[in-house]
Scaffold this motif. Sequence first.
Motif, PDB file in Angstrom:
ATOM      1  N   PHE A  82       0.832  -1.202   0.000  1.00 37.22           N
ATOM      2  CA  PHE A  82       0.000   0.000   0.000  1.00 37.22           C
ATOM      3  C   PHE A  82       0.872   1.259   0.000  1.00 37.22           C
ATOM      4  O   PHE A  82       0.680   2.158  -0.816  1.00 37.22           O
ATOM      5  CB  PHE A  82      -0.921  -0.018   1.223  1.00 37.22           C
ATOM      6  N   ARG A  83       1.822   1.321   0.897  1.00 40.28           N
ATOM      7  CA  ARG A  83       2.698   2.494   0.989  1.00 40.28           C
ATOM      8  C   ARG A  83       3.479   2.706  -0.308  1.00 40.28           C
ATOM      9  O   ARG A  83       3.607   3.836  -0.786  1.00 40.28           O
ATOM     10  CB  ARG A  83       3.653   2.346   2.173  1.00 40.28           C
ATOM     11  N   ASP A  84       3.996   1.620  -0.878  1.00 39.98           N
ATOM     12  CA  ASP A  84       4.752   1.736  -2.131  1.00 39.98           C
ATOM     13  C   ASP A  84       3.866   2.263  -3.257  1.00 39.98           C
ATOM     14  O   ASP A  84       4.310   3.081  -4.063  1.00 39.98           O
ATOM     15  CB  ASP A  84       5.360   0.392  -2.533  1.00 39.98           C
ATOM     16  N   ARG A  85       2.632   1.801  -3.325  1.00 40.80           N
ATOM     17  CA  ARG A  85       1.734   2.243  -4.398  1.00 40.80           C
ATOM     18  C   ARG A  85       1.390   3.726  -4.249  1.00 40.80           C
ATOM     19  O   ARG A  85       1.374   4.481  -5.238  1.00 40.80           O
ATOM     20  CB  ARG A  85       0.449   1.396  -4.413  1.00 40.80           C
ATOM     21  N   ILE A  86       1.112   4.164  -3.033  1.00 36.80           N
ATOM     22  CA  ILE A  86       0.807   5.581  -2.809  1.00 36.80           C
ATOM     23  C   ILE A  86       2.037   6.423  -3.137  1.00 36.80           C
ATOM     24  O   ILE A  86       1.944   7.463  -3.793  1.00 36.80           O
ATOM     25  CB  ILE A  86       0.359   5.842  -1.355  1.00 36.80           C
ATOM     26  N   ARG A  87       3.190   5.970  -2.715  1.00 36.28           N
ATOM     27  CA  ARG A  87       4.443   6.693  -2.962  1.00 36.28           C
ATOM     28  C   ARG A  87       4.650   6.941  -4.460  1.00 36.28           C
ATOM     29  O   ARG A  87       5.108   8.003  -4.860  1.00 36.28           O
ATOM     30  CB  ARG A  87       5.608   5.892  -2.367  1.00 36.28           C
ATOM     31  N   ARG A  88       4.318   5.968  -5.312  1.00 36.33           N
ATOM     32  CA  ARG A  88       4.509   6.082  -6.765  1.00 36.33           C
ATOM     33  C   ARG A  88       3.486   7.001  -7.428  1.00 36.33           C
ATOM     34  O   ARG A  88       3.715   7.487  -8.537  1.00 36.33           O
ATOM     35  CB  ARG A  88       4.422   4.704  -7.428  1.00 36.33           C
ATOM     36  N   ALA A  89       2.357   7.221  -6.794  1.00 34.17           N
ATOM     37  CA  ALA A  89       1.265   7.994  -7.403  1.00 34.17           C
ATOM     38  C   ALA A  89       1.586   9.481  -7.443  1.00 34.17           C
ATOM     39  O   ALA A  89       2.336   9.995  -6.610  1.00 34.17           O
ATOM     40  CB  ALA A  89      -0.026   7.766  -6.631  1.00 34.17           C
TER      41      ALA A  89
END
Length: 186
Positions: free
Chosen positions: A60-67
Motif C-alpha cells: 500500500f505504501r509503495d503504491r501511494i508513494r509512486r502515485a
Amino acid sequence: MRDVVVLVGSLRKGSFNRKIAHALREIAAGTLALDEVPIGDLPLYNEDLEAAPPDAWIRFRDRIRRADAVLFVTPEYNRSVPGVLKNAIDVGSRPYGKSVFSRKPAAIVSVTGGTLGAFGANHHLRQSLVFLDMPALQQPEMYIGGAPKLLDQEGRLTNDDTRAQLKKFVDAFAAWIERTISPPSR
C-alpha cells in the motif's frame, strides 16, 4: 497522463462509492489514470508492527508513494469517514515523519444514498488532509446524494447532470494536480 490512486471508503459489494469511482475512471480516461487501490485487506494500524510491517502495508505504501495524486471516494458513517478509510490513512501516514501522503495533491468525492451527499465525511476528511500535508482541491466540491437514483441496475451512471458535474470535477482536479506538482514560475 497523471497517475492517481483512488481510495474507496466502502467495502460493500454493491457500494455506490465504488460505482461512482468507476464512473470517474471512465470520465477521466485520457486525462487522468485512476487506479483503485484496495484497502480492505490492510491490517489495523499498530505501531508495534512497524519493526516488521505487514506485506499489505508495504504494498500500500509503495503504491501511494509512486502515485502523482490521491482521490478519496467515501461514504459517511456517523458524520465521519468509515473506519477502513481511516485505517488506510493511518497506515500510509506512519511512522511519524514518513508519510507517503505528504505533498500529494488530493480531492474528495463523497457519496451517499441519502440527501446530504456525505457532507460530514467530506469535511472531516479535509481536516485530516491538512495534517497530512495534502493540498486538497477546494472547488468544485463534490457531494453526491441520492446515489441509487443516479445508477442503473449494472451500477452505471445514468444521470447526465451528474456526469457533467463529475467531468467538471475531473478537469478541475487534473488542473489542480498540474498546478500543485509544477507550480507556475513567479
